[in-house]
Design an enzyme around this catalytic site. Structure first.
Site, mmCIF file in Angstrom:
data_model
loop_
_atom_site.group_PDB
_atom_site.id
_atom_site.type_symbol
_atom_site.label_atom_id
_atom_site.label_comp_id
_atom_site.label_asym_id
_atom_site.label_seq_id
_atom_site.Cartn_x
_atom_site.Cartn_y
_atom_site.Cartn_z
ATOM 1 N N PHE A 61 0.911 -0.991 -0.525
ATOM 2 C CA PHE A 61 -0.371 -0.027 -0.222
ATOM 3 C C PHE A 61 0.778 1.266 -0.100
ATOM 4 O O PHE A 61 -0.269 2.805 -0.020
ATOM 5 C CB PHE A 61 -0.621 0.290 1.481
ATOM 6 C CG PHE A 61 -0.285 0.394 2.669
ATOM 7 C CD1 PHE A 61 0.030 1.742 2.971
ATOM 8 C CD2 PHE A 61 0.338 -1.075 3.413
ATOM 9 C CE1 PHE A 61 1.148 1.735 4.367
ATOM 10 C CE2 PHE A 61 0.943 -0.749 4.106
ATOM 11 C CZ PHE A 61 0.830 0.987 4.740
ATOM 12 N N ARG B 99 -5.936 -1.469 -0.224
ATOM 13 C CA ARG B 99 -6.532 -0.950 0.336
ATOM 14 C C ARG B 99 -5.810 0.598 -0.312
ATOM 15 O O ARG B 99 -6.563 2.155 -0.025
ATOM 16 C CB ARG B 99 -4.758 -0.337 1.453
ATOM 17 C CG ARG B 99 -4.824 -1.870 2.706
ATOM 18 C CD ARG B 99 -3.793 -1.352 3.921
ATOM 19 N NE ARG B 99 -3.797 -2.505 4.538
ATOM 20 C CZ ARG B 99 -3.171 -2.654 5.071
ATOM 21 N NH1 ARG B 99 -2.065 -2.017 5.652
ATOM 22 N NH2 ARG B 99 -2.769 -4.168 6.377
ATOM 23 N N CYS C 259 10.073 1.550 3.980
ATOM 24 C CA CYS C 259 10.509 1.207 4.375
ATOM 25 C C CYS C 259 12.114 1.366 3.777
ATOM 26 O O CYS C 259 12.301 0.536 4.637
ATOM 27 C CB CYS C 259 10.072 -0.245 3.063
ATOM 28 S SG CYS C 259 10.894 -0.598 1.837
#
Length: 499
Positions: A150, A178, A282
């Site tokens: 997402f 999402r 990330c």
């Protein structure tokens, strides 16, 4: 009014038939704005059926012709960039400018993939033996799949699809349920650019759709970005099914701040890398590692001052430093990490829980949170939080800081801020992490280098984008060719050599 979304199969939007749907929220308001169909296994297989047919047409086109389609796609993305960014912000919650950056980093990989005619060239050796030539060629795998997260609904699909398509494959995308609208719109733009029907498909869904891709023999390779447990599952399952996979998992990215660093520069970098996109990256820096107590005290004070001044609010409202998290569940999960860190003895300098944005009281907001004196045994240090939480884990000396980053089970990204070239060079050589920044807070490589972490941050042998992507999405065929000169030499029972 709640929108009804579709899949994109066979070159057109296709209504779901499973009868199952997921809610798509507007994170800024907390309201449901759309329903997304969750594909059944049969729907996934139908998309693969059309992908097989489309790939035969696409794979037979020469690389230059495929590159022209990608070039037209880039022009269409540029035409619609602002609309795509607004759509992305409305479902994800990142700011408009951040959404444009999401799109841009994906575009850069497609720009790299336009170089396919050069990148797909094989090798040739004339006269490898008497009258023998040897050459290699790169050929597409066939139909490949991407399962994307997402937090980058434009960038990650394009990181995977750009090289995969340039190599002549068909690509089936299972994006996050999402925020699926941008991937669907990208599929429409690929078709408008001239991509044959079926070559790029979007099937929305959950684990049923994922498993349908993993267990279908016609899917030759799978790319994934998400959490480490799911990355491990997809990697091992794909391997059991004889598929290639590149699976990228979690991260816990450190920034080492040396005593000689420009602390204002380091603090600014940490604020942007730690709180940008509400920490839902990330490659976010979530651990600041100041070396020495004096450095730590000074850095903590600067971070406090800057974090308190951040403006948090609706994604599309000008002047916001970052917007909401993607769901209410995400706010609850991150808030749980904060409470647990307090219980385990971390020093809470700034608490972002309970933030209420006037006029958007039901939005999924969490203010900037800052901890000091976090130790390596605490949960908030060991696990990925994925929210606007920055922690300070103090190190007594350089070797301790180096060990802290190297010993963590995740090895995605790391940075060091220093004025000393010897220290920076030593750090880059010795740290056990896949991507390293030197006075760069988010060390995401540019498109023509490869992106990939180490240890539990990555499962597989080849990284995303750059030259590795062309190796991943092609198979190499090597031909040994001999044209007889008319002289018979009789049968030989010895293995051929180049002597």
């Amino acid at each position: 009014m709640v929108r009804e979304l579709s899949h994109f199969v066979g070159g057109k939007l296709t209504a779901g038939t499973s009868g199952r749907f997921g809610d798509v929220f507007d994170p800024s308001t907390g309201e449901v704005q759309a329903r997304v169909p969750l594909a059944s296994s049969d729907e996934v297989r139908a998309a693969i059926d059309l992908a097989v047919v489309g790939q035969q047409i696409w794979g037979d086109m020469n690389p230059q012709a495929r590159a022209r389609v990608l070039t037209r796609f880039l022009a269409l993305v540029e035409r619609d960039r602002d609309d795509l960014a607004r759509l992305l912000s409305s479902e994800h919650g990142k700011t408009f400018d951040d959404a444009k950056g999401d799109i841009q980093r994906g575009v850069e990989v497609v720009e790299f993939a336009v170089g396919a005619p050069h990148l797909l060239k094989g090798e040739y050796t004339s006269g490898a033996g008497r009258g023998i030539d040897v050459y290699s060629m790169r050929q597409p795998l066939g139909v490949v799949a991407g399962i994307t997260p997402f937090n980058f609904p434009a960038m990650i699909p394009l990181w995977q699809a750009g090289p995969a398509l340039a190599c002549g494959n068909a690509f089936v995308l299972k994006p996050s349920e999402r925020d699926p609208s941008v991937p669907l719109r990208l599929a429409e733009l690929f078709t408008e650019a001239g991509l044959p029907d079926g070559v790029f498909s979007v099937v929305n869904g959950d684990k049923e759709a994922v498993d349908a891709l993993l267990f279908d023999d016609r899917i030759q390779a799978v790319g994934f970005v998400g959490s480490t447990p799911i990355a491990h599952y997809i990697h091992t399952t794909a391997a059991d099914q004889g598929k290639r996979s590149q699976c990228f998992g979690g991260a816990k990215n450190h920034m080492i701040v040396m005593p000689d660093a420009d602390l204002d520069q380091a603090a600014d970098a940490l604020i942007g890398a730690g709180y940008g996109s509400a920490g839902e990256r990330c490659m976010a820096i979530s651990v600041a590692v100041p070396v020495g107590q004096e450095t730590a005290d000074a850095l903590a004070a600067k971070l406090m001052e800057r974090a308190r001044a951040l403006t948090v609010g609706p994604a599309l409202e000008p002047g916001m430093d970052y917007g909401p998290l993607v769901t209410a569940a995400a706010v609850e999960r991150v808030s749980g990490y904060i409470a647990q860190a307090i219980d385990q003895g971390a020093e809470l300098l700034l608490d972002g829980r309970g933030l209420v944005v006037p006029g958007h009281e039901n939005g999924f907001y969490l203010g900037p949170t800052l901890f000091d004196r976090v130790t390596t045994d605490m949960t908030i240090y060991r696990e990925e939080v994925f929210g606007p939480v920055l922690i300070i884990a103090r190190a007594d000396d350089y070797e301790a800081a180096l060990a802290m980053a190297s010993d963590h089970e995740y090895g995605n990204g790391v940075s060091i801020f220093t004025r000393d070239g010897d220290t920076a060079r030593d750090f880059a050589a010795r740290v056990q992490v896949g991507m390293v920044g030197v006075n760069v807070p988010i060390p995401v490589p540019i498109a023509y280098h490869t992106f990939g972490g180490w240890k539990k941050s990555m499962f597989g042998d080849l990284n995303q984008h750059g030259p590795d992507s062309f190796r991943f999405y092609t198979k190499t065929k090597t031909v040994t060719s001999r044209w007889p000169s008319g002289i018979r030499e009789g049968a030989s029972f010895v293995i051929p050599t180049m002597s």
